[in-house]
Design an enzyme around this catalytic site. Structure first.
Site, short mmCIF file in Angstrom:
data_model
loop_
_atom_site.label_atom_id
_atom_site.label_comp_id
_atom_site.label_asym_id
_atom_site.label_seq_id
_atom_site.Cartn_x
_atom_site.Cartn_y
_atom_site.Cartn_z
N HIS A 118 48.00 65.39 36.26
CA HIS A 118 46.54 65.46 36.07
C HIS A 118 46.12 66.88 35.68
CE1 HIS A 118 42.37 63.95 37.22
NE2 HIS A 118 42.19 65.21 36.83
N HIS A 158 43.34 69.00 32.63
CA HIS A 158 42.40 68.95 31.50
C HIS A 158 42.81 70.04 30.52
CE1 HIS A 158 39.35 66.43 33.71
NE2 HIS A 158 40.12 66.86 34.70
N GLN A 161 33.55 62.77 30.43
CA GLN A 161 33.10 63.76 31.41
C GLN A 161 31.63 63.58 31.81
OE1 GLN A 161 34.69 67.03 33.02
NE2 GLN A 161 33.09 65.95 34.10
N HIS A 204 38.61 59.27 37.07
CA HIS A 204 38.12 60.29 37.98
C HIS A 204 37.21 59.54 38.95
CE1 HIS A 204 39.66 63.36 35.36
NE2 HIS A 204 39.16 64.31 36.11
N GLU A 250 34.82 61.82 43.08
CA GLU A 250 35.09 63.25 43.29
C GLU A 250 33.80 63.90 43.77
OE1 GLU A 250 36.17 65.55 39.85
OE2 GLU A 250 37.06 67.15 41.06
N ASP A 284 45.15 70.04 37.83
CA ASP A 284 43.79 69.70 37.39
C ASP A 284 43.24 70.68 36.35
OD1 ASP A 284 41.51 68.14 37.22
OD2 ASP A 284 40.68 68.74 39.14
N1 17E Z 1 36.00 67.42 35.33
C1 17E Z 1 35.77 66.70 36.44
O1 17E Z 1 34.94 65.79 36.42
N2 17E Z 1 36.44 66.98 37.57
C2 17E Z 1 37.33 67.95 37.59
N3 17E Z 1 37.97 68.22 38.72
C3 17E Z 1 37.57 68.70 36.43
C4 17E Z 1 36.90 68.40 35.31
C5 17E Z 1 38.56 69.79 36.46
FE FE2 Z 2 40.24 66.17 36.79
#
Ligand code: 17E
Ligand code: FE2
Length: 411
Positions: A55, A57, A150, A208, A211, A307
């Site tokens: 994982h 980006h 995103q 995702h 989070e 990440d």
């Molecule tokens: N974008 C996101 O939504 N969550 C993350 N941890 C990163 C990017 C790095």
């Molecule tokens: Fe991520």
């Protein structure tokens, strides 16, 4: 080529490894070099299958502070900062940064990368650049590209169309970001949309998921239920799932049954989530990691990712997954002897399951001769002493090498 005297995956006996035509040909004791065969003595060093970044980006890597720094340290300010950086995104800009990051990873024994790439951009500049790099770098690094929305699927203009276009262009996996969607119903619909798209196109999915420190964020149950009902099972991965840290135990007990039935994979990102989560807490502050220990104890597959490398969500990183394992063990409180010894699995075999590459991964005759040599006898020792990766070989070919630093203590 013959490599003598290796401790393969923490084994207690030394083994020799024969490689021929880019594949593992023979693994055994006391193999003798054949006529004209080169032989190298590994002198009792640890040999592992290559590390896997499950994982990251890559499109955002190496952009920290450009054009602004994330001052609050939250995920949401990170997304705002990136949204500004996105406006000046260019093909060359991405190529230069990704090429640098991939080499940082290669130096640390990584040979496979799953990268999320932001597709909430009407030009899909990052996605196109990453698909190009995936092909160019194939010989050195296996790259899987996840179409990652995103800024949301239902909460971003033409979000669904951008996802479909990303898949049409050649993304390997479909993403979603349910906790970022405007509403709870958008959140559910975004997961449904992503997993249906994956099922229709025969792709993997990596969401995702939750989070956020909001215990009411329940994207995970939707993802697991759809993975089960659509028959996607372990083709689905949920990343982060940090809300699970805050779920009550009664709900967890119920949820665990579904998680086991669904067979989905989890990716935890200890470096980034201990940094981003708990930011709205005073004291006590939540640690912000999903329930790695409980998931593992329930036989659910968990891998660790980095990440980010030096970007709006995480201001450090040199492409060494050892950092993620080291911190992850602390935060998950998995510090027993066996836990530490076996912890390389979070960035090897477990990650291989997540990436769906297990059939061509591992040190076994007939499989591609992909392996790394660490300057230690076992992984406990390697982790503890920050042992460098002395060699990384892919298809029997040397990708990177290092010499141990020589340190002299003068007393
Ligand atoms: N974008 C996101 O939504 N969550 C993350 N941890 C990163 C990017 C790095
Ligand atoms: Fe991520």
């Amino acid at each position: 080529m013959l490599f003598k005297n290796a401790y393969i995956e923490n084994a207690e006996e030394l083994k020799d490894i024969r490689i021929s035509a880019g594949k593992f040909a023979e693994i055994g004791e006391d193999l003798q070099p054949r006529e004209g065969e080169e032989s190298e003595d590994l002198q009792g060093r640890l040999v592992l299958p290559p590390f896997i970044e499950s994982h990251v980006h890559l499109d955002t890597c190496l952009t920290a502070g450009d054009p602004v720094w994330n001052m609050s340290g939250t995920l949401f300010e990170g997304i705002e900062c990136w949204s500004k950086r996105k406006q000046k995104l260019g093909r060359e800009d991405i190529r230069e940064r990704v090429n640098r990051a991939v080499r940082m990873y290669a130096a640390n024994g990584i040979q496979h990368i799953r990268t999320h790439v932001d597709v909430t951009d009407p030009t899909l500049t990052a996605l196109k650049a990453l698909l190009e790099l995936r092909e160019e770098l194939r010989e050195y690094m296996d790259i899987q590209v996840v179409a990652f929305p995103q800024e949301g699927i239902l909460s971003f203009p033409k979000g669904r169309e951008l996802m479909e276009e990303a898949v049409r262009l050649g993304a390997d996996a479909v993403g979603a970001i349910p906790h970022f969607e405007f509403t709870r119903e958008y959140s559910v619909e975004s997961v449904n949309f992503a997993l249906r798209l994956a099922a229709d196109k025969g792709l993997l999915a990596d969401i995702h998921c939750d989070e956020i420190d909001d215990e009411a964020s329940r994207g995970l149950e939707t993802a697991a239920a759809r993975a089960l009902e659509l028959g996607l099972y372990d083709r689905v991965t949920v990343s982060h799932t940090t809300a699970m840290h805050s779920y009550n135990n009664a709900y967890m007990l119920k949820l665990m049954r579904l998680l086991k039935m669904s067979r989905i994979n989890f990716v935890a990102n200890p470096l980034v989530n201990t940094h981003l989560q708990g930011r709205t807490d005073t004291y006590p502050k939540r640690r912000g990691l999903t329930r790695v220990k409980e998931l593992t104890e329930n036989g659910i597959n968990v891998s660790f990712g980095h990440d980010d490398i030096f970007d709006h969500w995480y201001p450090l990183g040199c492409g060494n997954l050892r950092d993620a394992v080291f911190l992850g063990l602390h935060v998950a409180q998995m510090m027993g002897y066996e836990d530490i010894m076996e912890s390389y699995r979070f960035i090897t075999h477990n990650a291989a399951k997540t990436l769906h590459i297990a059939d061509r991964y591992g040190i076994e005759p007939g499989k591609p001769a992909d392996f790394i040599v660490l300057d230690a006898a076992n992984y406990y020792d390697a982790l503890n002493r920050c042992a460098p990766v002395l060699a990384s070989c892919k298809n029997g070919r040397l990708l990177s090498s290092a010499r141990p630093a020589e340190v002299k203590v003068r007393f």
